[in-house]
Design a protein around this motif. Structure first.
Motif, PDB file in Angstrom:
ATOM      1  N   TYR A 289       4.566   9.373   1.648  1.00 44.60           N
ATOM      2  CA  TYR A 289       3.385   8.984   2.438  1.00 44.60           C
ATOM      3  C   TYR A 289       2.436   8.133   1.581  1.00 44.60           C
ATOM      4  CZ  TYR A 289      -0.943   9.506   5.111  1.00 44.60           C
ATOM      5  OH  TYR A 289      -2.106   9.251   5.805  1.00 44.60           O
ATOM      6  N   ASP A 290       2.161   8.636   0.367  1.00 48.83           N
ATOM      7  CA  ASP A 290       1.269   7.882  -0.532  1.00 48.83           C
ATOM      8  C   ASP A 290       1.868   6.516  -0.863  1.00 48.83           C
ATOM      9  OD1 ASP A 290      -0.519   9.925  -0.521  1.00 48.83           O
ATOM     10  OD2 ASP A 290       0.113  10.788  -2.434  1.00 48.83           O
ATOM     11  N   GLY A 291       3.202   6.506  -1.028  1.00 51.82           N
ATOM     12  CA  GLY A 291       3.888   5.238  -1.298  1.00 51.82           C
ATOM     13  C   GLY A 291       3.713   4.270  -0.138  1.00 51.82           C
ATOM     14  N   GLY A 292       3.767   4.807   1.084  1.00 52.83           N
ATOM     15  CA  GLY A 292       3.575   3.970   2.276  1.00 52.83           C
ATOM     16  C   GLY A 292       2.164   3.388   2.313  1.00 52.83           C
ATOM     17  N   LEU A 293       1.180   4.228   1.960  1.00 55.39           N
ATOM     18  CA  LEU A 293      -0.203   3.723   1.930  1.00 55.39           C
ATOM     19  C   LEU A 293      -0.340   2.637   0.869  1.00 55.39           C
ATOM     20  CD1 LEU A 293      -2.513   6.882   2.219  1.00 55.39           C
ATOM     21  CD2 LEU A 293      -1.902   5.227   3.997  1.00 55.39           C
ATOM     22  N   TRP A 294       0.299   2.872  -0.272  1.00 55.95           N
ATOM     23  CA  TRP A 294       0.244   1.885  -1.347  1.00 55.95           C
ATOM     24  C   TRP A 294       0.878   0.563  -0.874  1.00 55.95           C
ATOM     25  CZ3 TRP A 294       4.226  -0.690  -3.826  1.00 55.95           C
ATOM     26  CH2 TRP A 294       3.839  -1.465  -4.921  1.00 55.95           C
ATOM     27  N   ALA A 295       2.038   0.693  -0.207  1.00 55.85           N
ATOM     28  CA  ALA A 295       2.726  -0.509   0.259  1.00 55.85           C
ATOM     29  C   ALA A 295       1.887  -1.250   1.297  1.00 55.85           C
ATOM     30  CB  ALA A 295       4.086  -0.142   0.850  1.00 55.85           C
ATOM     31  N   SER A 296       1.145  -0.494   2.102  1.00 54.30           N
ATOM     32  CA  SER A 296       0.322  -1.173   3.096  1.00 54.30           C
ATOM     33  C   SER A 296      -0.805  -1.948   2.416  1.00 54.30           C
ATOM     34  CB  SER A 296      -0.210  -0.198   4.148  1.00 54.30           C
ATOM     35  OG  SER A 296      -1.135   0.677   3.556  1.00 54.30           O
ATOM     36  N   GLY A 297      -1.091  -1.584   1.153  1.00 53.90           N
ATOM     37  CA  GLY A 297      -2.059  -2.369   0.371  1.00 53.90           C
ATOM     38  C   GLY A 297      -1.559  -3.784   0.163  1.00 53.90           C
ATOM     39  N   ILE A 298      -0.240  -3.933   0.103  1.00 55.66           N
ATOM     40  CA  ILE A 298       0.324  -5.280  -0.048  1.00 55.66           C
ATOM     41  C   ILE A 298       0.055  -6.082   1.228  1.00 55.66           C
ATOM     42  CG2 ILE A 298       2.471  -6.591  -0.415  1.00 55.66           C
ATOM     43  CD1 ILE A 298       3.511  -4.145  -1.990  1.00 55.66           C
ATOM     44  N   LEU A 299       0.208  -5.390   2.372  1.00 55.47           N
ATOM     45  CA  LEU A 299      -0.084  -6.063   3.644  1.00 55.47           C
ATOM     46  C   LEU A 299      -1.549  -6.500   3.672  1.00 55.47           C
ATOM     47  CD1 LEU A 299       0.461  -6.887   6.602  1.00 55.47           C
ATOM     48  CD2 LEU A 299      -0.193  -4.568   7.250  1.00 55.47           C
ATOM     49  N   ALA A 300      -2.433  -5.592   3.226  1.00 56.94           N
ATOM     50  CA  ALA A 300      -3.857  -5.934   3.222  1.00 56.94           C
ATOM     51  C   ALA A 300      -4.079  -7.178   2.360  1.00 56.94           C
ATOM     52  CB  ALA A 300      -4.684  -4.756   2.704  1.00 56.94           C
ATOM     53  N   ASP A 301      -3.440  -7.206   1.193  1.00 60.43           N
ATOM     54  CA  ASP A 301      -3.606  -8.361   0.306  1.00 60.43           C
ATOM     55  C   ASP A 301      -3.105  -9.641   0.988  1.00 60.43           C
ATOM     56  OD1 ASP A 301      -4.043  -9.668  -2.285  1.00 60.43           O
ATOM     57  OD2 ASP A 301      -1.865  -9.893  -2.213  1.00 60.43           O
ATOM     58  N   ILE A 302      -2.002  -9.508   1.719  1.00 60.41           N
ATOM     59  CA  ILE A 302      -1.409 -10.678   2.386  1.00 60.41           C
ATOM     60  C   ILE A 302      -2.372 -11.272   3.421  1.00 60.41           C
ATOM     61  CG2 ILE A 302       0.376 -11.287   4.090  1.00 60.41           C
ATOM     62  CD1 ILE A 302       2.298  -9.490   2.400  1.00 60.41           C
ATOM     63  N   VAL A 303      -3.013 -10.403   4.195  1.00 66.70           N
ATOM     64  CA  VAL A 303      -3.914 -10.947   5.219  1.00 66.70           C
ATOM     65  C   VAL A 303      -5.268 -11.368   4.639  1.00 66.70           C
ATOM     66  CG1 VAL A 303      -2.849  -9.869   7.238  1.00 66.70           C
ATOM     67  CG2 VAL A 303      -4.585  -8.596   5.964  1.00 66.70           C
ATOM     68  N   LEU A 304      -5.637 -10.740   3.511  1.00 60.65           N
ATOM     69  CA  LEU A 304      -6.973 -11.027   2.967  1.00 60.65           C
ATOM     70  C   LEU A 304      -7.011 -12.260   2.073  1.00 60.65           C
ATOM     71  CD1 LEU A 304      -8.258  -7.413   2.066  1.00 60.65           C
ATOM     72  CD2 LEU A 304      -8.598  -8.718   4.163  1.00 60.65           C
ATOM     73  N   HIS A 305      -5.903 -12.508   1.341  1.00 55.36           N
ATOM     74  CA  HIS A 305      -5.951 -13.588   0.339  1.00 55.36           C
ATOM     75  C   HIS A 305      -4.803 -14.578   0.531  1.00 55.36           C
ATOM     76  CE1 HIS A 305      -7.799  -9.956  -1.661  1.00 55.36           C
ATOM     77  NE2 HIS A 305      -8.802 -10.813  -1.552  1.00 55.36           N
ATOM     78  N   PRO A 306      -5.110 -15.870   0.398  1.00 52.69           N
ATOM     79  CA  PRO A 306      -4.068 -16.889   0.596  1.00 52.69           C
ATOM     80  C   PRO A 306      -3.188 -17.047  -0.650  1.00 52.69           C
ATOM     81  CG  PRO A 306      -6.197 -17.938   0.213  1.00 52.69           C
ATOM     82  CD  PRO A 306      -6.447 -16.470   0.166  1.00 52.69           C
ATOM     83  N   THR A 307      -2.302 -16.121  -0.845  1.00 53.36           N
ATOM     84  CA  THR A 307      -1.454 -16.143  -2.035  1.00 53.36           C
ATOM     85  C   THR A 307      -0.016 -16.488  -1.644  1.00 53.36           C
ATOM     86  OG1 THR A 307      -0.837 -13.846  -1.756  1.00 53.36           O
ATOM     87  CG2 THR A 307      -2.819 -14.285  -3.082  1.00 53.36           C
ATOM     88  N   TRP A 308       0.877 -16.511  -2.646  1.00 52.55           N
ATOM     89  CA  TRP A 308       2.290 -16.774  -2.376  1.00 52.55           C
ATOM     90  C   TRP A 308       2.885 -15.690  -1.480  1.00 52.55           C
ATOM     91  CZ3 TRP A 308       5.927 -13.147  -3.746  1.00 52.55           C
ATOM     92  CH2 TRP A 308       5.533 -12.176  -4.659  1.00 52.55           C
ATOM     93  N   ARG A 309       2.329 -14.475  -1.559  1.00 57.51           N
ATOM     94  CA  ARG A 309       2.868 -13.400  -0.717  1.00 57.51           C
ATOM     95  C   ARG A 309       2.621 -13.708   0.760  1.00 57.51           C
ATOM     96  NH1 ARG A 309       1.460 -10.161  -5.248  1.00 57.51           N
ATOM     97  NH2 ARG A 309      -0.721 -10.251  -4.666  1.00 57.51           N
TER      98      ARG A 309
END
Ligand code: N01
Length: 496
Positions: free
Chosen positions: A236-256
């Motif tokens: 579960y914690d891993g899933g929350l951590w992974a969703s942090g990547i999604l947050a980064d993707i929508v928040l910042h214009p990066t290569w991700r």
């Protein structure tokens, strides 16, 4: 600070969806028992109660789409269907003994703050009093059905997805679906295989990320998680951590972000070979700008022999179908509105009045605003859970709701300890917070030139533009300087 004897606050939670359940369990676990949950619907679950349309599933993996306090090891699918999620909410309510606090079919029409706290009135005339009101009323709960000329003349069934009627027969019928958001995509995929004909009316095409939404969760995996709660928690914690990547993707214009956007474009190219249809299905804005749609079946459905995509605008509904601007009448037996919601209503149309008779419509004349998603100037002892700026497009809703509920619990504890009678966020603190939100929206993908339900009438974006760490930081301990805190023995509100 001098304190008065301990007193338990009476609390009314409005709404028995994700936010209301998270609040109720959190309060109960913190030792608060004097609360009722008022729910206008006939069951708990919020959107999962109201939405029962064919094909309904959650596009967030179920091992993350759950409360931290109620881990469910044995989901049948990786992305569970709506009925299983709804049952989960019923089970949680039972497991945590919330049934005795629950009042179903109880719509709040008035909530007015006065000398004695909050006075609430229900649609059937019942009256309640509370020291605190928690508005856990949700975002997407007022269906939007466009007022298309001739709508009332249609001879067959006409239904909004959020008010699905199980008696409607769709198999062997000619079906129109209006709308191409997450709902439109799900229901087109579900209805197309058995329809004689399915016509989808799309005003703005959406990017659709391919995802194998049908895959089952192996039974063995469920049994493993059930027998190893520690492992389950880590997943579960891993899933929350992974969703942090999604947050980064929508928040910042990066290569991700660019990588996911390429995948969205590839998803369309790889699945739709007909150039004309592909052209009609290609949005003119960046992937992820609108709420991202996920599906592994939609393109197969819309390219099937019995399916048609219509991008001409609708001019009229006739007794036998839908007419478009090119003069064509598309004859159908059933019309399905997958046209979304009035997303920024929150607790309205309730007559909600705070200090000095201030109405929520007056307070929100320039659009819904709240301090850190949860407190509104002018409304003492009222908190929202999943209120304005909640992270519907990035961070786990359950995490956000539980965090907010724990934050509110800090105030309840201080009320119980007799530290204050009313607490109300200041205008200044709310303005500062909203200025920081507006600034942080700059580089988000939501701000790259599409029209989505995230935008308010005032063209602000009603989402959370920060990461989970910032959310946790902002909602851990109340900062007293941001609040007006009063006690009965003081004549006027004082800022501590
Ligand atoms: O609603 P929407 P939704 N004529 O507002 C079209 C969540 N959700 O119910 O884009 C013609 O996204 C409108 O067109 P346009 C999720 O957060 C989650 O699909 O405005 N068309 C659009 O295509 C989602 O974002 C899951 O030009 C008209 C559609 O109707 C949110 O709910 C599943 C029209 C509305 O799309 C809402 O999704 C389902 C008109 N007059 C939903 N008016 C999960 O899996 C509107 N449209 C978790």
């Amino acid at each position: 600070m001098e304190t008065t004897p301990s007193r338990d606050p009476s609390i009314v939670i409005i709404g028995a969806g994700i936010a209301g359940i998270a609040a109720a369990v959190t309060f109960k676990q913190a030792g608060f028992d004097d609360f009722v949950i008022l729910e206008k619907g006939s069951d708990v679950g919020g959107v999962w109660h109201w939405n029962r349309y064919p094909g309904l599933a959650c596009d967030v993996p179920s091992q993350v789409y759950q409360f931290s306090f109620a881990p469910k090891p044995d989901w049948t699918r990786v992305w569970a269907e709506g009925s299983e999620i709804q049952q989960y909410h019923r089970d949680v309510v039972k497991q945590f003994g919330l049934e005795s606090h629950l009042m179903l079919d109880s719509e709040v029409t008035d909530a007015v703050h006065g000398e004695d706290g909050w006075a609430l009135t229900l649609a059937d005339g019942r009256a309640l009093h509370a020291d605190f009101v928690i508005a856990a009323t949700g975002v997407l709960h007022h269906p939007f059905t466009p007022d298309i000329p001739g709508r009332d003349t249609f001879a067959g069934p006409l239904v909004h997805t959020a008010r699905w009627d199980d008696s409607i027969v769709t198999a062997g019928k000619r079906i129109a679906v209006i709308g191409s958001g997450s709902t439109g995509v799900q229901i087109v995929s579900a209805l197309q295989p058995e329809a004689t004909k399915l016509v989808q009316f799309t005003r703005t095409p959406q990017w659709v990320l391919w995802a194998p939404m049908w895959i089952p969760q192996p039974k063995l995996f469920g049994r493993l998680l059930a027998s190893a709660p520690g492992l389950h928690r880590r997943i579960y914690d891993g899933g929350l951590w992974a969703s942090g990547i999604l947050a980064d993707i929508v928040l910042h214009p990066t290569w991700r972000r660019r990588l996911v956007q390429r995948f969205a474009r590839w998803s369309l190219r790889a699945q739709v070979r007909d150039p004309e249809l592909r052209n009609k299905l290609t949005p003119d804005y960046q992937p992820l700008c609108k709420r991202q749609v996920l599906s592994g079946t939609y393109f197969r459905a819309i390219t099937a022999g019995n399916a048609e995509l219509v991008t001409e605008s609708i001019t009229e509904i006739t007794p036998t179908g839908i007419r478009t601007a090119d003069g064509v009448e598309h004859e159908v037996d059933v019309i399905v509105f997958a046209t979304g919601f009035h997303p920024h209503n929150y607790m309205r149309p309730m007559n909600l009045r705070g200090r000095d008779g201030l109405t929520i419509d007056e307070a929100w004349a320039k659009g819904p605003v709240a301090y850190r998603m949860t407190a509104i100037p002018g409304f003492p002892n009222l908190f929202t859970v999943l209120g304005p700026n909640s992270p519907t497009g990035s961070i786990s809703l359950q995490y956000s709701a539980e965090l907010t509920a724990r934050y509110i619990t800090r105030w309840l504890e201080r009320f119980r300890a007799g530290e204050f009678d009313t607490v109300e966020v200041t205008e200044d603190a709310t303005t500062r917070f909203n200025d920081s939100v507006a600034e942080a929206m700059g580089p988000t993908v939501w701000n790259t030139g599409c029209n989505s339900w995230y935008f308010t009438d005032q063209q602000t974006i009603d989402l959370w533009p920060f990461d989970r760490k910032t959310m946790t930081h902002l909602l851990t301990e109340p900062e007293d300087q941001d609040f007006l805190i009063t006690r009965a023995d003081r004549a006027a509100p004082t800022q501590t």
